[in-house]
Design a protein around this motif. Structure first.
Motif, PDB file in Angstrom:
ATOM      1  N   GLU A 321       0.823  -1.211   0.000  1.00 18.88           N
ATOM      2  CA  GLU A 321       0.000   0.000   0.000  1.00 18.88           C
ATOM      3  C   GLU A 321       0.858   1.262   0.000  1.00 18.88           C
ATOM      4  N   ILE A 322       1.946   1.259   0.751  1.00 21.07           N
ATOM      5  CA  ILE A 322       2.765   2.476   0.817  1.00 21.07           C
ATOM      6  C   ILE A 322       3.686   2.618  -0.382  1.00 21.07           C
ATOM      7  N   CYS A 323       3.911   1.553  -1.153  1.00 19.44           N
ATOM      8  CA  CYS A 323       4.787   1.595  -2.337  1.00 19.44           C
ATOM      9  C   CYS A 323       4.062   0.924  -3.489  1.00 19.44           C
ATOM     10  N   SER A 324       3.475   1.712  -4.364  1.00 19.22           N
ATOM     11  CA  SER A 324       2.689   1.153  -5.468  1.00 19.22           C
ATOM     12  C   SER A 324       3.560   0.446  -6.505  1.00 19.22           C
ATOM     13  N   ASN A 325       4.814   0.890  -6.682  1.00 18.16           N
ATOM     14  CA  ASN A 325       5.689   0.245  -7.664  1.00 18.16           C
ATOM     15  C   ASN A 325       6.050  -1.176  -7.264  1.00 18.16           C
ATOM     16  N   LEU A 326       5.877  -1.505  -5.994  1.00 17.09           N
ATOM     17  CA  LEU A 326       6.204  -2.845  -5.533  1.00 17.09           C
ATOM     18  C   LEU A 326       5.178  -3.874  -5.973  1.00 17.09           C
ATOM     19  N   ARG A 327       3.955  -3.431  -6.291  1.00 18.05           N
ATOM     20  CA  ARG A 327       2.895  -4.380  -6.666  1.00 18.05           C
ATOM     21  C   ARG A 327       3.196  -5.065  -7.985  1.00 18.05           C
ATOM     22  N   ASP A 328       3.786  -4.315  -8.941  1.00 17.96           N
ATOM     23  CA  ASP A 328       4.061  -4.901 -10.254  1.00 17.96           C
ATOM     24  C   ASP A 328       5.167  -5.935 -10.213  1.00 17.96           C
ATOM     25  N   LEU A 329       5.970  -5.936  -9.163  1.00 14.80           N
ATOM     26  CA  LEU A 329       7.096  -6.860  -9.078  1.00 14.80           C
ATOM     27  C   LEU A 329       6.792  -8.092  -8.247  1.00 14.80           C
ATOM     28  N   CYS A 330       5.647  -8.104  -7.568  1.00 18.12           N
ATOM     29  CA  CYS A 330       5.272  -9.256  -6.749  1.00 18.12           C
ATOM     30  C   CYS A 330       4.467 -10.238  -7.581  1.00 18.12           C
ATOM     31  N   SER A 379       9.159   4.699  -1.754  1.00 18.36           N
ATOM     32  CA  SER A 379       7.933   5.401  -1.354  1.00 18.36           C
ATOM     33  C   SER A 379       8.150   6.906  -1.294  1.00 18.36           C
ATOM     34  N   ARG A 380       9.307   7.311  -0.807  1.00 21.65           N
ATOM     35  CA  ARG A 380       9.609   8.747  -0.771  1.00 21.65           C
ATOM     36  C   ARG A 380       9.697   9.322  -2.184  1.00 21.65           C
ATOM     37  N   LEU A 381      10.300   8.569  -3.097  1.00 20.18           N
ATOM     38  CA  LEU A 381      10.399   9.048  -4.478  1.00 20.18           C
ATOM     39  C   LEU A 381       9.021   9.150  -5.128  1.00 20.18           C
ATOM     40  N   GLU A 382       8.119   8.225  -4.812  1.00 25.28           N
ATOM     41  CA  GLU A 382       6.762   8.288  -5.356  1.00 25.28           C
ATOM     42  C   GLU A 382       6.026   9.535  -4.879  1.00 25.28           C
ATOM     43  N   ARG A 383       6.345   9.995  -3.690  1.00 26.03           N
ATOM     44  CA  ARG A 383       5.650  11.147  -3.118  1.00 26.03           C
ATOM     45  C   ARG A 383       6.362  12.465  -3.403  1.00 26.03           C
ATOM     46  N   PHE A 407      16.645   4.465  11.932  1.00 25.39           N
ATOM     47  CA  PHE A 407      15.331   4.229  12.527  1.00 25.39           C
ATOM     48  C   PHE A 407      14.316   4.092  11.395  1.00 25.39           C
ATOM     49  N   LEU A 408      14.179   2.872  10.883  1.00 24.20           N
ATOM     50  CA  LEU A 408      13.214   2.634   9.806  1.00 24.20           C
ATOM     51  C   LEU A 408      11.789   2.662  10.326  1.00 24.20           C
ATOM     52  N   ASP A 409      11.582   2.385  11.600  1.00 22.31           N
ATOM     53  CA  ASP A 409      10.224   2.375  12.125  1.00 22.31           C
ATOM     54  C   ASP A 409       9.598   3.765  12.066  1.00 22.31           C
ATOM     55  N   LEU A 412       8.421   4.346   8.567  1.00 21.61           N
ATOM     56  CA  LEU A 412       7.233   3.553   8.253  1.00 21.61           C
ATOM     57  C   LEU A 412       5.994   4.130   8.917  1.00 21.61           C
ATOM     58  N   TYR A 413       6.131   4.606  10.138  1.00 16.75           N
ATOM     59  CA  TYR A 413       4.990   5.250  10.788  1.00 16.75           C
ATOM     60  C   TYR A 413       4.562   6.502  10.022  1.00 16.75           C
ATOM     61  N   ALA A 414       5.525   7.280   9.547  1.00 15.98           N
ATOM     62  CA  ALA A 414       5.188   8.484   8.787  1.00 15.98           C
ATOM     63  C   ALA A 414       4.518   8.131   7.471  1.00 15.98           C
ATOM     64  N   LEU A 415       5.005   7.094   6.791  1.00 16.24           N
ATOM     65  CA  LEU A 415       4.370   6.672   5.536  1.00 16.24           C
ATOM     66  C   LEU A 415       2.972   6.121   5.784  1.00 16.24           C
ATOM     67  N   ARG A 416       2.774   5.433   6.920  1.00 19.90           N
ATOM     68  CA  ARG A 416       1.433   4.936   7.236  1.00 19.90           C
ATOM     69  C   ARG A 416       0.466   6.093   7.451  1.00 19.90           C
ATOM     70  N   ASP A 417       0.889   7.115   8.202  1.00 24.40           N
ATOM     71  CA  ASP A 417       0.014   8.266   8.425  1.00 24.40           C
ATOM     72  C   ASP A 417      -0.269   8.990   7.117  1.00 24.40           C
ATOM     73  N   HIS A 418       0.741   9.087   6.269  1.00 22.60           N
ATOM     74  CA  HIS A 418       0.532   9.742   4.974  1.00 22.60           C
ATOM     75  C   HIS A 418      -0.460   8.943   4.134  1.00 22.60           C
ATOM     76  N   ARG A 419      -0.393   7.607   4.199  1.00 25.21           N
ATOM     77  CA  ARG A 419      -1.329   6.770   3.440  1.00 25.21           C
ATOM     78  C   ARG A 419      -2.745   6.919   3.990  1.00 25.21           C
ATOM     79  N   ILE A 420      -2.867   7.032   5.286  1.00 23.84           N
ATOM     80  CA  ILE A 420      -4.206   7.196   5.874  1.00 23.84           C
ATOM     81  C   ILE A 420      -4.819   8.515   5.417  1.00 23.84           C
TER      82      ILE A 420
END
Length: 448
Positions: A321-330, A379-383, A407-409, A412-420
């Motif tokens: 959800e936070i990285c749309s480019n990842l869907r095409d590779l899965c 995800s940062r590049l997408e935004r 601190f990757l957490d 990730l918390y910031a990207l989650r809030d941005h997605r919400i």
């Protein structure tokens, strides 16, 4: 026997105003144009070559600058095969191009013609006169720059020699600087201020010249200073066969914790460790089994806190959800952890991360945390984030992870809030969540 005035005027070279004096080199350059051309470089290649050899050409710097300006004013098509680079400009036009006076311009043209870098083609009866572009069947009047094609092999050889000299100069300068570091350190230890000043003078002199001979002389002088300091600053060598002296009587003013530890002394506990100054050492008793188990549990928790994720648990759908480019590779809609890592490895190449940086991240951070770092970066590049040197940015993340400051957490918390917030804005706009790929929360997911 004295010659008459008429005979002297006949034997003297032609100095009549407006008529050019032709030398043997100029005649040889003119005859050379009728022979096959050894090379046909383009305009850009010729300009780059002349600019790089501005101070090494067999002409003055001013004449070289005039030649470069004349080449710049020619058309690029004139340097192709079956074409002739030619200058039709009048003297006043050349003076406006170069900013030179008439006498200086004539001296430069004469110097270039003598060096066979151009061939002047004059008008009627050898008169320089006004230059014009001739029509078909008429003689062209101006300066023929096709002689530069015949000088191209010599220019290539000269360029190779200059490159070798530049490498030699750089090597000598680095050698002088390397010996200077040693001389300076020895001078400071032994207190030789005069030698230190001499070394500083040599360091200043090495930047004022780019000739090999003076630099070799300066290098020899610096070596002489190093040799002169070798004997006075030599430290006396101790006998290796001497047994170490054990001072059993330690001075009284020192505290008990600083006394030497041996078989007669018991081990004492400190508050900190050298390798991890922020972690305290627990005083574990010999028979305190419960305290040992407690310490093990706390150690496991601290190891989890020392990772880059800091215990953050996210599902595979969360990362999709936070990285749309990842869907095409899965390969599936709900990928496993290994499939997500493989997709992130492909994604790293798309966002500008080199293969070496990815391998280094897998070794330092682990495959999962390296994949999460790539996902966060994508995800940062997408935004709309601007990352100029992406491979260097990813390597900085690896370095921070090695220092335990990544601190990757938090990202990730910031990207989650941005997605919400994005989902909320789409819902207010009346856009269906299925269109943007939002899945329901009831779907069973695996924690990663």
């Amino acid at each position: 026997m004295k010659h008459s005035a008429q005979t002297q005027r006949a034997q003297a070279p032609c100095t009549r105003r407006g008529r050019r004096r032709i030398s043997e080199a100029m005649l040889a350059a003119r005859d050379e144009l009728t022979t096959p051309v050894p090379a046909e470089p383009g305009k850009r290649d010729m300009l780059n070559m002349l600019k790089s050899l501005r101070g090494a050409l067999p002409i003055s710097r001013g004449a070289a600058s005039t030649l470069i300006i004349m080449v710049e004013k020619t058309s690029p098509d004139a340097w192709t095969a079956l074409e002739t680079p030619f200058i039709y400009a009048h003297n006043s036009t050349l003076m406006s191009w170069t900013g030179l006076s008439r006498s200086t311009l004539q001296r430069h043209i004469r110097e270039l013609a003598e060096a066979r870098f151009l061939v002047p083609q004059d008008g009627r009866n050898g008169q320089r006169g006004r230059r014009w572009q001739a029509e078909e069947g008429q003689t062209q009047v101006g300066f023929n720059l096709a002689s530069l094609r015949y000088r191209w092999p010599d220019l290539l050889e000269l360029s190779t020699e200059q490159r070798r000299l530049r490498k030699r100069v750089a090597f000598l300068r680095e050698s002088i600087a390397r010996v200077n570091d040693l001389v300076r350190a020895q001078s400071e230890d032994c207190g030789f201020q005069q030698i230190m000043e001499q070394a500083a003078g040599i360091m200043r002199a090495r930047l004022r010249t780019d000739q090999v001979g003076p630099l070799e002389q300066l290098y020899g002088e610096m070596l002489a200073l190093s040799t002169a300091l070798a004997e006075p600053c030599a430290k006396p060598q101790t006998d290796q066969n001497e047994e170490p002296v054990e001072n059993l009587d330690f001075p009284a003013p020192h505290p008990v914790e600083m006394r030497p530890m041996g078989t007669q002394n018991e081990a004492h506990y400190t508050d900190t460790k050298n390798i991890q100054p922020s972690k305290k050492v627990d005083h574990v008793a010999a028979n305190g089994g419960i305290r040992i188990e407690k310490t093990q549990r706390e150690g496991a928790k601290s190891r989890n806190d020392r990772t880059a994720l800091r215990g953050f648990k996210g599902t595979a759908l969360f990362y999709l959800e936070i990285c749309s480019n990842l869907r095409d590779l899965c390969s599936s809609g709900r990928p496993t952890a290994e499939q997500l890592i493989e997709a992130a490895e492909y994604l790293s190449g798309q966002v500008g991360v080199s293969c070496h940086a990815w391998s280094q991240a897998c070794v330092v951070l682990g495959r999962l945390q390296a994949a999460v770092a790539v996902i966060v970066m994508a995800s940062r590049l997408e935004r709309g984030a601007v990352i100029r040197f992406r491979d260097a940015y990813f390597r900085s993340l690896i370095e921070r992870g090695a220092r335990n400051t990544l601190f990757l957490d938090r990202s990730l918390y910031a990207l989650r809030d941005h997605r919400i917030r994005e989902v909320g804005m789409l819902a207010e706009a009346g856009v269906s969540l299925a269109i943007v790929g939002v899945t329901a929360a009831k779907n069973p997911t695996a924690w990663i």
